[in-house]
Structure formats: C-alpha cells, structure tokens
Design a protein around this motif. Structure first.
Motif, PDB file in Angstrom:
ATOM      1  N   ALA A 111       0.863  -1.180   0.000  1.00  0.00           N
ATOM      2  CA  ALA A 111       0.000   0.000   0.000  1.00  0.00           C
ATOM      3  C   ALA A 111       0.898   1.228   0.000  1.00  0.00           C
ATOM      4  CB  ALA A 111      -0.892  -0.007   1.235  1.00  0.00           C
ATOM      5  N   GLU A 138      -3.321   0.453  -3.334  1.00  0.00           N
ATOM      6  CA  GLU A 138      -2.766  -0.908  -3.300  1.00  0.00           C
ATOM      7  C   GLU A 138      -2.157  -1.200  -4.668  1.00  0.00           C
ATOM      8  OE1 GLU A 138      -2.686  -3.453  -1.072  1.00  0.00           O
ATOM      9  OE2 GLU A 138      -3.720  -2.436   0.576  1.00  0.00           O
ATOM     10  N   THR A 179      -6.222  -1.383  -6.453  1.00  0.00           N
ATOM     11  CA  THR A 179      -7.375  -0.647  -5.914  1.00  0.00           C
ATOM     12  C   THR A 179      -8.431  -0.468  -7.012  1.00  0.00           C
ATOM     13  OG1 THR A 179      -5.862   0.549  -4.476  1.00  0.00           O
ATOM     14  CG2 THR A 179      -8.050   1.483  -4.719  1.00  0.00           C
TER      15      THR A 179
END
Length: 209
Positions: A111, A138, A179
């Motif tokens: 992350a 991410e 993400t």
C-alpha cells in the motif's frame, strides 16, 4: 507520479541479546530489531539485529511501508521493507523494528500513501473544501519499482463537479494498481456555515477563562 527513491542504506549488527535482557540494550541507545522474509526463493531464518537508535531513527521515522532499503548487517546486505515499528507510548521513541526481506525478482503487493500536491482552485475561489477519500493505493510491483508515495495533482479541482478517482491517475506501467478504479481520491464540497459559529462561541469561552 510515483517518486522513485534514492537508495536508503541502514547499518545494523547481529544481535545476541534477546528476551528480558533487551532492555539493557535500549538503555545503551541501541534499537533491537528482526529481519524475516525471503532472499531469492528461500525463506530465511529470522535474523536478530541491533541498530544505533539515534542514527537509525532519523531514517526509520521517514519510511513508509513502500520504502525499499538496503539493510547492511555485518557486511551482508538485505533488501528489506519496514513491516512494523513499535514506539514507546509516552516518549514516541522506537522500541523495536521488524524488517521484511524481499526478493528483488518477485513482485510484491504493498500500500503506497497518496499525497495531494498543490492547491485546489476551488478552495481559493469558491471557499470550498477538498474532501479526501482513500489515502493509499494498493499496488503490485517489483521492489525496485515501488514508489515512496503517489503524488496527485490537486490543481484539477476547480469547481463543485471536480473529483479525482483512481482511474484518473496517470501512473507508470512499472506497477499494477489493485485498488478499484472507481475509488475516490478527492472531491470538492461547500463549507457548512455552522462551523464558523462554533468557532466564535469557542472564542467567547476563551475570553471568559
């Protein structure tokens, strides 16, 4: 844009003292830590290490989970990322650090913090407020391609309809974004008037005290 990092090197020594006696190290200004993880394809036996608290804190306190560094332990170099830094609740000093050794040829997921850069014109011209959504992205990539942070240009937030989504980011193809592309990073909203009144009340209260 992802910022590429100059090589960060941390010096450490192997540590023989463990358990209850570690407190004596801390009193000497030594920071205990551990390296676990893998080198190449192999899981490594965890390595107990000690660092100079003062020198290493300057570096460790600036690291994010996506900072790749070289940990030099008695002449042997480990490519690592910081996994956990335990701090003293009262003094905020580092008490213990966990490093994870990573394979430079295998991708890892991490992350990366998102940082809004620049001033949103909507804040200046419309007295609006920028609302932030997700604060990290991410990603999956090789350790050498891991950005320290992802900078997002806030100057595109010009009016009430402005918003920045993950899908709007112009990112290098050195990493895959995991993400959801429809996650919001930032948008613009009006300031509620009530907030100002509350502040005035607080001001009056302060005069009474």
């Amino acid at each position: 844009d992802g910022k590429m990092t100059e090589q960060i090197v941390l010096e450490a020594k192997k540590r023989t003292i463990k358990g209850k006696q570690v407190g004596s190290l801390r009193r000497q200004g030594i920071l205990p830590g551990i390296i676990y993880g893998r080198l190449g394809k192999e899981q490594i036996e965890p390595v107990l290490i000690q660092l100079d608290l003062h020198e290493s804190s300057k570096i460790i306190n600036k690291l994010t989970g996506s900072s790749l560094l070289s940990l030099n332990v008695d002449g042997e170099t480990y490519p690592v990322v910081l996994r956990e830094a335990q701090k003293d609740i009262i003094y905020g000093t580092l008490r213990h650090v966990d490093f994870m050794a990573v394979s430079l040829t295998e991708k890892l997921q991490t992350a990366v913090p998102i940082e809004l850069v620049g001033q949103a014109p909507a804040e200046v011209n419309l007295a609006a407020v920028v609302v932030t959504g997700i604060t990290e992205l991410e990603i999956e990539c090789l350790p050498k391609d891991m950005p320290q942070r992802i900078e997002v240009d806030a100057t595109v937030l010009v009016d009430m309809d402005s918003a920045i989504f993950v899908r709007d980011l112009n990112l290098p193809n050195t990493y895959d974004v995991l993400t959801d592309p429809n996650e919001m990073i930032a948008s613009v909203t009006y300031v509620a008037i009530e907030e100002e009144e509350e502040e005035e009340e607080e001001g009056e209260l302060a005069d009474l005290l």
